[in-house]
Enzyme design. Structure first.
Site, PDB file in Angstrom:
ATOM      1  N   ASN A  84       0.870  -1.178   0.000  1.00 19.98           N
ATOM      2  CA  ASN A  84       0.000   0.000   0.000  1.00 19.98           C
ATOM      3  C   ASN A  84       0.907   1.227   0.000  1.00 19.98           C
ATOM      4  OD1 ASN A  84      -2.321  -1.628   0.245  1.00 19.98           O
ATOM      5  ND2 ASN A  84      -2.064  -1.703   2.450  1.00 19.98           N
ATOM      6  N   HIS A  97       6.577  -1.451   3.481  1.00 18.97           N
ATOM      7  CA  HIS A  97       6.313  -2.797   3.966  1.00 18.97           C
ATOM      8  C   HIS A  97       5.438  -3.558   2.982  1.00 18.97           C
ATOM      9  CE1 HIS A  97       3.087  -0.265   5.653  1.00 18.97           C
ATOM     10  NE2 HIS A  97       2.323  -1.346   5.714  1.00 18.97           N
ATOM     11  N   HIS A  99       2.847  -6.837   2.554  1.00 24.71           N
ATOM     12  CA  HIS A  99       1.956  -7.766   3.247  1.00 24.71           C
ATOM     13  C   HIS A  99       1.997  -9.084   2.475  1.00 24.71           C
ATOM     14  CE1 HIS A  99      -0.325  -4.666   5.610  1.00 24.71           C
ATOM     15  NE2 HIS A  99       0.133  -3.900   4.632  1.00 24.71           N
TER      16      HIS A  99
END
Length: 111
Positions: A84, A97, A99
């Site tokens: 994101n 990051h 996921h």
């Protein structure tokens, strides 16, 4: 970054449920999992998003992706890898990051 949650996890200041690590990345279980396997993979260096990381630290970017793949391979089966980027994309921690989501059927479109 002194106030970055993920920087504090990398430094060990804040504990996490660690899964794996590499030279340039750290992986740990998400505290609010959206699938049976929901692991966050973050670079050790602070960059706000994957595009910024790729421009500034290409070696760290490749290492992060390799660690994400290793985690997904260890789970087996299908997986989704999500980055994101920006508040409108629901990024809530502005430290790059990924996921890694697996362990159930992941519908399309995501949501």
């Amino acid at each position: 970054m002194d106030d970055c949650l993920f920087c504090k996890i990398v430094s060990g200041e804040i504990p996490s449920d660690g899964v794996a690590e590499s030279e340039h990345a750290v992986a740990f279980r998400d505290v609010n999992p959206q699938a049976p396997t929901h692991v966050l993979v973050i670079p050790r260096v602070h960059q706000p998003d994957i595009g910024s990381l790729a421009e500034a630290e290409p070696e760290a970017t490749v290492d992060l992706l390799r660690l994400a793949k290793k985690i997904a391979d260890d789970v087996g089966g299908s997986y989704r890898l999500v980055f994101n980027t920006g508040a409108d994309a629901h990024q809530t921690v502005f430290h790059c990051h990924a996921h890694v989501l697996a362990g159930r059927e992941l519908g399309w479109p995501p949501g």
